[in-house]
Design an enzyme around this catalytic site. Structure first.
Site, PDB file in Angstrom:
ATOM      1  N   ASP A 140       4.593  11.235  12.333  1.00  0.00           N
ATOM      2  CA  ASP A 140       4.163  11.700  13.654  1.00  0.00           C
ATOM      3  C   ASP A 140       4.358  13.218  13.756  1.00  0.00           C
ATOM      4  O   ASP A 140       3.509  13.933  14.283  1.00  0.00           O
ATOM      5  CB  ASP A 140       4.971  10.978  14.738  1.00  0.00           C
ATOM      6  CG  ASP A 140       4.961   9.473  14.515  1.00  0.00           C
ATOM      7  OD1 ASP A 140       3.875   8.888  14.571  1.00  0.00           O
ATOM      8  OD2 ASP A 140       6.024   8.898  14.246  1.00  0.00           O
ATOM      9  N   GLY A 142       9.171   0.449   7.532  1.00  0.00           N
ATOM     10  CA  GLY A 142       8.507  -0.772   8.005  1.00  0.00           C
ATOM     11  C   GLY A 142       8.704  -0.956   9.504  1.00  0.00           C
ATOM     12  O   GLY A 142       9.812  -0.825  10.022  1.00  0.00           O
ATOM     13  N   GLN A 169       0.826  -1.218   0.000  1.00  0.00           N
ATOM     14  CA  GLN A 169       0.000   0.000   0.000  1.00  0.00           C
ATOM     15  C   GLN A 169       0.859   1.267   0.000  1.00  0.00           C
ATOM     16  O   GLN A 169       0.589   2.208  -0.746  1.00  0.00           O
ATOM     17  CB  GLN A 169      -0.915   0.012   1.230  1.00  0.00           C
ATOM     18  CG  GLN A 169      -1.919  -1.117   1.280  1.00  0.00           C
ATOM     19  CD  GLN A 169      -2.780  -1.158   0.037  1.00  0.00           C
ATOM     20  OE1 GLN A 169      -3.301  -0.121  -0.379  1.00  0.00           O
ATOM     21  NE2 GLN A 169      -2.893  -2.323  -0.554  1.00  0.00           N
ATOM     22  N   ILE A 170       1.856   1.296   0.874  1.00  0.00           N
ATOM     23  CA  ILE A 170       2.705   2.487   0.933  1.00  0.00           C
ATOM     24  C   ILE A 170       3.487   2.620  -0.371  1.00  0.00           C
ATOM     25  O   ILE A 170       3.599   3.714  -0.937  1.00  0.00           O
ATOM     26  CB  ILE A 170       3.655   2.433   2.152  1.00  0.00           C
ATOM     27  CG1 ILE A 170       2.843   2.503   3.452  1.00  0.00           C
ATOM     28  CG2 ILE A 170       4.668   3.576   2.111  1.00  0.00           C
ATOM     29  CD1 ILE A 170       3.669   2.394   4.728  1.00  0.00           C
ATOM     30  N   ARG A 195       6.507  -9.714  21.280  1.00  0.00           N
ATOM     31  CA  ARG A 195       7.485  -8.786  20.721  1.00  0.00           C
ATOM     32  C   ARG A 195       8.723  -9.514  20.191  1.00  0.00           C
ATOM     33  O   ARG A 195       9.234  -9.172  19.126  1.00  0.00           O
ATOM     34  CB  ARG A 195       7.894  -7.735  21.758  1.00  0.00           C
ATOM     35  CG  ARG A 195       8.902  -6.760  21.184  1.00  0.00           C
ATOM     36  CD  ARG A 195       9.060  -5.529  22.015  1.00  0.00           C
ATOM     37  NE  ARG A 195       9.748  -5.803  23.259  1.00  0.00           N
ATOM     38  CZ  ARG A 195      10.034  -4.874  24.165  1.00  0.00           C
ATOM     39  NH1 ARG A 195       9.669  -3.625  23.955  1.00  0.00           N
ATOM     40  NH2 ARG A 195      10.665  -5.177  25.275  1.00  0.00           N
ATOM     41  N   HIS A 252       9.003   5.426  17.272  1.00  0.00           N
ATOM     42  CA  HIS A 252       7.766   5.491  16.488  1.00  0.00           C
ATOM     43  C   HIS A 252       6.838   4.403  17.022  1.00  0.00           C
ATOM     44  O   HIS A 252       6.726   3.324  16.463  1.00  0.00           O
ATOM     45  CB  HIS A 252       8.043   5.287  14.998  1.00  0.00           C
ATOM     46  CG  HIS A 252       6.778   5.116  14.198  1.00  0.00           C
ATOM     47  ND1 HIS A 252       5.878   6.132  14.033  1.00  0.00           N
ATOM     48  CD2 HIS A 252       6.262   4.060  13.567  1.00  0.00           C
ATOM     49  CE1 HIS A 252       4.851   5.687  13.324  1.00  0.00           C
ATOM     50  NE2 HIS A 252       5.060   4.423  13.033  1.00  0.00           N
ATOM     51  N   GLN A 304      19.150  -7.449   4.541  1.00  0.00           N
ATOM     52  CA  GLN A 304      19.112  -6.189   3.781  1.00  0.00           C
ATOM     53  C   GLN A 304      20.270  -5.278   4.202  1.00  0.00           C
ATOM     54  O   GLN A 304      20.881  -4.629   3.359  1.00  0.00           O
ATOM     55  CB  GLN A 304      17.755  -5.499   3.949  1.00  0.00           C
ATOM     56  CG  GLN A 304      16.654  -6.277   3.199  1.00  0.00           C
ATOM     57  CD  GLN A 304      15.311  -5.579   3.175  1.00  0.00           C
ATOM     58  OE1 GLN A 304      15.152  -4.479   3.713  1.00  0.00           O
ATOM     59  NE2 GLN A 304      14.337  -6.206   2.550  1.00  0.00           N
ATOM     60  N   ARG A 342       2.868  -7.017  12.809  1.00  0.00           N
ATOM     61  CA  ARG A 342       2.519  -7.756  14.017  1.00  0.00           C
ATOM     62  C   ARG A 342       1.151  -8.398  13.808  1.00  0.00           C
ATOM     63  O   ARG A 342       0.202  -7.736  13.442  1.00  0.00           O
ATOM     64  CB  ARG A 342       2.440  -6.791  15.206  1.00  0.00           C
ATOM     65  CG  ARG A 342       2.257  -7.483  16.547  1.00  0.00           C
ATOM     66  CD  ARG A 342       1.963  -6.457  17.630  1.00  0.00           C
ATOM     67  NE  ARG A 342       3.113  -5.642  17.957  1.00  0.00           N
ATOM     68  CZ  ARG A 342       3.953  -5.891  18.958  1.00  0.00           C
ATOM     69  NH1 ARG A 342       3.757  -6.933  19.728  1.00  0.00           N
ATOM     70  NH2 ARG A 342       4.977  -5.106  19.199  1.00  0.00           N
TER      71      ARG A 342
HETATM   72  P1  NDP Z   1       2.117  -1.247   3.848  1.00  0.00           P
HETATM   73  O1  NDP Z   1       2.770  -0.828   2.594  1.00  0.00           O
HETATM   74  O2  NDP Z   1       0.826  -0.641   4.229  1.00  0.00           O
HETATM   75  O3  NDP Z   1       3.116  -1.034   5.096  1.00  0.00           O
HETATM   76  C1  NDP Z   1       4.448  -1.465   5.044  1.00  0.00           C
HETATM   77  C2  NDP Z   1       5.123  -1.236   6.361  1.00  0.00           C
HETATM   78  O4  NDP Z   1       5.098   0.141   6.691  1.00  0.00           O
HETATM   79  C3  NDP Z   1       4.497  -1.965   7.548  1.00  0.00           C
HETATM   80  O5  NDP Z   1       5.554  -2.492   8.326  1.00  0.00           O
HETATM   81  C4  NDP Z   1       3.792  -0.876   8.286  1.00  0.00           C
HETATM   82  O6  NDP Z   1       3.794  -1.111   9.680  1.00  0.00           O
HETATM   83  C5  NDP Z   1       4.704   0.279   8.030  1.00  0.00           C
HETATM   84  N1  NDP Z   1       4.137   1.602   8.313  1.00  0.00           N
HETATM   85  C6  NDP Z   1       4.801   2.629   8.901  1.00  0.00           C
HETATM   86  N2  NDP Z   1       4.030   3.689   9.039  1.00  0.00           N
HETATM   87  C7  NDP Z   1       2.829   3.356   8.558  1.00  0.00           C
HETATM   88  C8  NDP Z   1       1.597   4.055   8.448  1.00  0.00           C
HETATM   89  N3  NDP Z   1       1.432   5.286   8.874  1.00  0.00           N
HETATM   90  N4  NDP Z   1       0.553   3.429   7.865  1.00  0.00           N
HETATM   91  C9  NDP Z   1       0.693   2.189   7.430  1.00  0.00           C
HETATM   92  N5  NDP Z   1       1.840   1.473   7.527  1.00  0.00           N
HETATM   93  C10 NDP Z   1       2.885   2.050   8.092  1.00  0.00           C
HETATM   94  O7  NDP Z   1       1.979  -2.831   3.910  1.00  0.00           O
HETATM   95  P2  NDP Z   1       1.475  -3.852   2.797  1.00  0.00           P
HETATM   96  O8  NDP Z   1       1.198  -5.103   3.526  1.00  0.00           O
HETATM   97  O9  NDP Z   1       0.484  -3.247   1.882  1.00  0.00           O
HETATM   98  O10 NDP Z   1       2.765  -4.070   1.908  1.00  0.00           O
HETATM   99  C11 NDP Z   1       3.946  -4.594   2.390  1.00  0.00           C
HETATM  100  C12 NDP Z   1       4.691  -5.165   1.206  1.00  0.00           C
HETATM  101  O11 NDP Z   1       5.988  -5.486   1.649  1.00  0.00           O
HETATM  102  C13 NDP Z   1       4.071  -6.436   0.647  1.00  0.00           C
HETATM  103  O12 NDP Z   1       3.944  -6.269  -0.746  1.00  0.00           O
HETATM  104  C14 NDP Z   1       5.094  -7.507   0.983  1.00  0.00           C
HETATM  105  O13 NDP Z   1       5.191  -8.483  -0.039  1.00  0.00           O
HETATM  106  C15 NDP Z   1       6.340  -6.685   1.052  1.00  0.00           C
HETATM  107  N6  NDP Z   1       7.481  -7.224   1.773  1.00  0.00           N
HETATM  108  C16 NDP Z   1       8.662  -7.123   1.122  1.00  0.00           C
HETATM  109  C17 NDP Z   1       9.814  -7.555   1.676  1.00  0.00           C
HETATM  110  C18 NDP Z   1      11.048  -7.424   0.879  1.00  0.00           C
HETATM  111  O14 NDP Z   1      11.114  -6.623  -0.028  1.00  0.00           O
HETATM  112  N7  NDP Z   1      12.071  -8.206   1.161  1.00  0.00           N
HETATM  113  C19 NDP Z   1       9.831  -8.144   3.022  1.00  0.00           C
HETATM  114  C20 NDP Z   1       8.545  -8.155   3.662  1.00  0.00           C
HETATM  115  C21 NDP Z   1       7.412  -7.694   3.045  1.00  0.00           C
HETATM  116  P3  NDP Z   1       2.487  -1.629  10.455  1.00  0.00           P
HETATM  117  O15 NDP Z   1       2.229  -3.006   9.924  1.00  0.00           O
HETATM  118  O16 NDP Z   1       2.919  -1.623  11.887  1.00  0.00           O
HETATM  119  O17 NDP Z   1       1.391  -0.673  10.153  1.00  0.00           O
END
Ligand code: NDP
Length: 329
Positions: free
Chosen positions: A159, A130, A15-16, A98, A187, A112, A92
């Protein structure tokens, strides 16, 4: 014409990522005259989705977007990168302890960090988005011994921006009237948005508001719990504002903060303000525009602020202890 800067983004299909990539490609990250070359990292099952995002990026015909490449190999993603936005993380899940969360993220941020160490450009700047972002950043930094640790930041800019928006609302002013906002600490829910050094049209914000009850019972919790309020209202997380904050952080780090103002960045503590050295904690920072930053010095910390800063720093020390025990640093 300038040489393209290579920008790596992890979790690019999320999403981000979807809110972030188009802004980077439009020039919002590094300026309107700086071409960029994108390297997108995803886990293998998400590579197809990344291809779809690349099709859309192509269809924007961004003049500054020099090239795009997707990969599931961190060594390829960070090769020659000058900026790395680490967005992909293990969220989480219900009932997760934790230690389990930190271990799962260690499996992502340790390799990474190693790949950044081996392949990134000498001027690499890393921003971890993340969660748990501060401790994920510490894992990555600790596994990149050849990269100066001041190149590893975590994002508290969202924030910071949220705090500015709340204060503008409370005081009936424009966000552009507000300067010198600070988020201290982690954070997380323990973060401390500090109004005692913030200015509204040059006037001290805490004095202007003059309402300690609002500060403690409304302002601080509203900023800290804003993410949950957005999920509740929208049914989805605050991805666009998180992406915007990531853009703001790297933009200011690379191009500088305005004279007289500062921004909140989670950076390795040098012991300033009694925050234990080495943890990646949020401070008021100024950036000179040459890729360096400094923690603002000499702010007076009253007793109330002292307690809040210490509590959040302690949480980060505990997280550092946990990742040490897991052998991640
Ligand atoms: P998002 O893109 O919504 O979020 C990604 C991360 O950003 C999460 O850890 C989330 O934490 C964090 N985050 C920080 N601030 C915010 C905020 N204000 N609002 C929302 N999120 C925030 O997650 P998706 O699940 O949509 O996408 C994650 C992608 O990452 C997936 O496509 C997955 O496949 C990929 N991924 C890639 C990896 C890699 O490249 N090696 C490893 C792991 C995952 P929180 O969950 O606490 O909100």
């Amino acid at each position: 014409e300038k040489t393209p800067v290579r920008v790596a983004v992890t979790g690019a299909a999320g999403q981000i990522g979807y809110a972030l990539l188009f802004r980077i490609a439009s020039g919002a990250l590094l300026g309107p005259d700086q071409p960029v070359s994108l390297r997108l990292l995803e886990i293998t099952p998400a590579l197809k989705a990344v291809e779809g995002v690349i099709m859309e990026l192509d269809d924007c015909a961004f003049p500054l977007l020099h090239s795009i490449e997707a990969t599931d190999d961190a060594n390829v993603a960070f090769d020659g990168a000058s900026v790395a936005l680490l967005v992909g993380a293990r969220p989480r899940s219900r009932g997760m302890e934790r230690a389990d969360l930190l271990e799962a993220n260690g499996g992502i941020f340790k390799p990474q960090g190693q790949a950044i160490n081996a392949h990134a450009a000498d001027d690499i700047k890393v921003l971890v988005v993340g969660n748990p972002a501060n401790t994920n950043a510490l894992i990555a930094a600790s596994n990149a011994p050849d990269v100066p640790n001041d190149r590893f930041h975590a994002m508290t800019r969202l924030d910071h921006n949220r705090a500015i928006a709340q204060l503008a609302k409370k005081t009936g002013t424009a966000v552009s009237d507000i300067t010198n906002m600070t988020i201290w600490g982690n954070h997380s829910a323990s973060q401390y948005p500090d109004l005692f050094h913030t200015k509204v049209k040059g006037q001290n914000a805490a004095e202007l508001v003059n309402d300690q009850a609002w500060l403690e019972n409304e302002f601080i919790p509203t900023v800290a719990k804003r993410g949950a309020a957005i999920i509740d209202a929208r049914g989805a997380s605050s991805a666009a504002s998180a992406a915007n904050a990531a853009i703001d952080h790297v933009h200011d780090w690379a191009l500088g903060t305005p004279d007289g103002d500062w921004v909140s960045m989670s950076v390795p503590s040098d012991g300033s303000y009694g925050v234990p050295e080495g943890i990646i904690s949020s401070f008021p920072c100024v950036c000179k525009g040459d890729g360096t930053y400094e923690i603002v010095q000499g702010l007076e910390i009253d007793e109330f602020s002292r307690g809040r800063i210490d509590a959040s720093a302690n949480e980060l020390v505990e997280e550092r202890e946990a990742i040490k025990q897991l052998g991640l640093i």
